[in-house]
Design a protein around this motif. Structure first.
Motif, mmCIF file in Angstrom:
data_model
loop_
_atom_site.group_PDB
_atom_site.id
_atom_site.type_symbol
_atom_site.label_atom_id
_atom_site.label_comp_id
_atom_site.label_asym_id
_atom_site.label_seq_id
_atom_site.Cartn_x
_atom_site.Cartn_y
_atom_site.Cartn_z
ATOM 1 N N GLY A 16 0.752 -1.048 0.035
ATOM 2 C CA GLY A 16 -0.158 0.107 0.074
ATOM 3 C C GLY A 16 0.872 1.188 -0.069
ATOM 4 O O GLY A 16 1.986 1.215 -0.217
ATOM 5 N N SER A 17 0.154 2.367 -0.016
ATOM 6 C CA SER A 17 0.734 3.903 0.003
ATOM 7 C C SER A 17 0.312 4.524 0.959
ATOM 8 O O SER A 17 -0.882 4.713 1.519
ATOM 9 N N LEU A 18 1.139 5.457 1.530
ATOM 10 C CA LEU A 18 0.846 6.739 2.380
ATOM 11 C C LEU A 18 1.520 7.785 1.996
ATOM 12 O O LEU A 18 2.716 7.851 1.480
ATOM 13 N N ARG A 19 0.859 9.103 2.248
ATOM 14 C CA ARG A 19 1.680 10.354 2.026
ATOM 15 C C ARG A 19 1.554 11.098 3.360
ATOM 16 O O ARG A 19 0.706 11.406 3.916
ATOM 17 N N LEU A 20 2.980 11.431 3.873
ATOM 18 C CA LEU A 20 3.075 12.152 5.037
ATOM 19 C C LEU A 20 3.317 13.426 4.798
ATOM 20 O O LEU A 20 4.152 13.798 3.683
ATOM 21 N N SER A 21 2.874 14.318 5.821
ATOM 22 C CA SER A 21 2.987 15.621 5.660
ATOM 23 C C SER A 21 3.698 16.223 7.140
ATOM 24 O O SER A 21 3.424 15.665 7.925
ATOM 25 N N CYS A 22 4.596 17.162 6.569
ATOM 26 C CA CYS A 22 5.379 17.905 7.671
ATOM 27 C C CYS A 22 4.866 19.450 7.568
ATOM 28 O O CYS A 22 5.656 20.091 6.645
ATOM 29 N N GLN A 81 6.178 10.804 0.048
ATOM 30 C CA GLN A 81 5.165 9.829 -0.617
ATOM 31 C C GLN A 81 5.667 8.378 -0.550
ATOM 32 O O GLN A 81 6.735 8.228 -0.834
ATOM 33 N N MET A 82 5.028 7.443 0.272
ATOM 34 C CA MET A 82 5.472 6.243 0.496
ATOM 35 C C MET A 82 4.785 5.053 -0.151
ATOM 36 O O MET A 82 3.665 5.173 -0.273
ATOM 37 N N ASN A 83 5.128 4.420 -1.348
ATOM 38 C CA ASN A 83 4.666 3.399 -2.204
ATOM 39 C C ASN A 83 5.388 2.249 -1.994
ATOM 40 O O ASN A 83 6.530 2.089 -1.317
ATOM 41 N N SER A 84 4.618 1.121 -2.181
ATOM 42 C CA SER A 84 5.175 -0.374 -2.240
ATOM 43 C C SER A 84 5.565 -0.461 -0.687
ATOM 44 O O SER A 84 6.759 -1.003 -0.598
ATOM 45 N N LEU A 85 4.815 -0.059 0.173
ATOM 46 C CA LEU A 85 5.376 -0.466 1.813
ATOM 47 C C LEU A 85 5.406 -1.746 2.100
ATOM 48 O O LEU A 85 4.626 -2.419 1.539
ATOM 49 N N LYS A 86 6.556 -1.951 2.910
ATOM 50 C CA LYS A 86 6.682 -3.190 3.296
ATOM 51 C C LYS A 86 6.764 -3.343 5.005
ATOM 52 O O LYS A 86 6.838 -2.427 5.706
ATOM 53 N N PRO A 87 6.446 -4.354 5.394
ATOM 54 C CA PRO A 87 6.461 -4.571 7.149
ATOM 55 C C PRO A 87 7.536 -3.860 7.766
ATOM 56 O O PRO A 87 7.376 -3.270 8.844
ATOM 57 N N GLU A 88 8.649 -3.718 7.132
ATOM 58 C CA GLU A 88 9.903 -3.063 7.732
ATOM 59 C C GLU A 88 9.993 -1.872 7.716
ATOM 60 O O GLU A 88 10.802 -1.170 7.983
ATOM 61 N N ASP A 89 9.128 -0.927 6.924
ATOM 62 C CA ASP A 89 8.921 0.091 6.995
ATOM 63 C C ASP A 89 7.973 0.645 8.237
ATOM 64 O O ASP A 89 7.958 1.863 8.480
ATOM 65 N N THR A 90 7.638 -0.263 9.002
ATOM 66 C CA THR A 90 6.981 0.256 10.195
ATOM 67 C C THR A 90 7.786 0.929 11.103
ATOM 68 O O THR A 90 8.873 0.291 11.710
ATOM 69 N N ALA A 91 7.415 2.169 11.740
ATOM 70 C CA ALA A 91 8.075 2.946 12.485
ATOM 71 C C ALA A 91 7.469 4.104 12.755
ATOM 72 O O ALA A 91 6.376 4.381 12.197
ATOM 73 N N VAL A 92 7.933 4.976 13.584
ATOM 74 C CA VAL A 92 7.471 6.500 13.782
ATOM 75 C C VAL A 92 8.313 7.333 12.930
ATOM 76 O O VAL A 92 9.693 7.213 13.087
ATOM 77 N N TYR A 93 7.652 8.068 12.120
ATOM 78 C CA TYR A 93 8.321 9.033 11.113
ATOM 79 C C TYR A 93 8.325 10.397 11.823
ATOM 80 O O TYR A 93 7.121 10.912 11.999
ATOM 81 N N TYR A 94 9.462 11.047 11.527
ATOM 82 C CA TYR A 94 9.749 12.272 12.167
ATOM 83 C C TYR A 94 10.093 13.252 11.331
ATOM 84 O O TYR A 94 11.144 12.581 10.200
ATOM 85 N N CYS A 95 10.047 14.598 10.994
ATOM 86 C CA CYS A 95 10.667 15.496 10.023
ATOM 87 C C CYS A 95 11.223 16.481 11.019
ATOM 88 O O CYS A 95 11.043 16.643 12.153
ATOM 89 N N ASN A 96 12.353 16.897 10.424
ATOM 90 C CA ASN A 96 13.201 17.793 11.170
ATOM 91 C C ASN A 96 14.055 18.832 10.304
ATOM 92 O O ASN A 96 14.323 18.570 9.011
ATOM 93 N N THR A 97 14.702 19.921 10.567
ATOM 94 C CA THR A 97 15.548 20.628 10.177
ATOM 95 C C THR A 97 16.871 20.176 10.884
ATOM 96 O O THR A 97 17.227 19.416 11.709
ATOM 97 N N LEU A 98 17.993 20.691 10.023
ATOM 98 C CA LEU A 98 19.536 20.304 10.193
ATOM 99 C C LEU A 98 19.662 20.811 11.849
ATOM 100 O O LEU A 98 20.138 20.182 12.807
ATOM 101 N N LEU A 99 19.210 22.103 12.095
ATOM 102 C CA LEU A 99 19.273 22.489 13.450
ATOM 103 C C LEU A 99 18.656 22.001 14.456
ATOM 104 O O LEU A 99 19.228 21.506 15.645
#
Length: 116
Positions: A16-22, A81-99
């Motif tokens: 499946g697919s998901l689209r994350l936004s930050c 944009q995340m396509n062709s998702l796999k079980p190993e993609d399971t995680a908490v996803y974070y966005c961040n700046t370099l700082l």
């Protein structure tokens, strides 16, 4: 100063697919290099994809060809944009700046679970 809020995670089946936004607020968004990171249970937090203020991108080998990072400076938002998702993609996803990464300042993240 930039404040970031991640959204778009959820439970999806393998393939499946998901689209994350930050969504960002504060400062000048277009001046920041941005990245998506993920942390699976019992694992360290790793960079998944990065995008510079100039639009250059890079990806972890594990997601190349499946994930796409993009940004819309007019909306002060970074996407994953995340396509062709796999079980190993399971995680908490974070966005961040370099700082933010350097200062170890992280938001709540958004949970992605890939399971049948």
């Amino acid at each position: 100063q930039v404040q970031l809020v991640e959204s778009g995670g959820g439970l999806v089946q393998p393939g499946g697919s998901l689209r994350l936004s930050c969504a960002a607020s504060g400062s000048i968004f277009g001046s920041y290099d941005m990245g998506w990171y993920r942390q699976a249970p019992g694992m360290q937090r790793d960079l998944v994809a990065g995008i510079t203020s100039g639009g250059s991108t890079n990806y972890a080998d594990s997601v190349k060809g499946r994930f796409t990072i993009s940004r819309d400076n007019a909306k002060s938002t970074v996407y994953l944009q995340m396509n062709s998702l796999k079980p190993e993609d399971t995680a908490v996803y974070y966005c961040n700046t370099l700082l933010g990464r350097t200062l170890n300042l992280w938001g709540q993240g958004t949970q992605v679970t890939v399971s049948s």
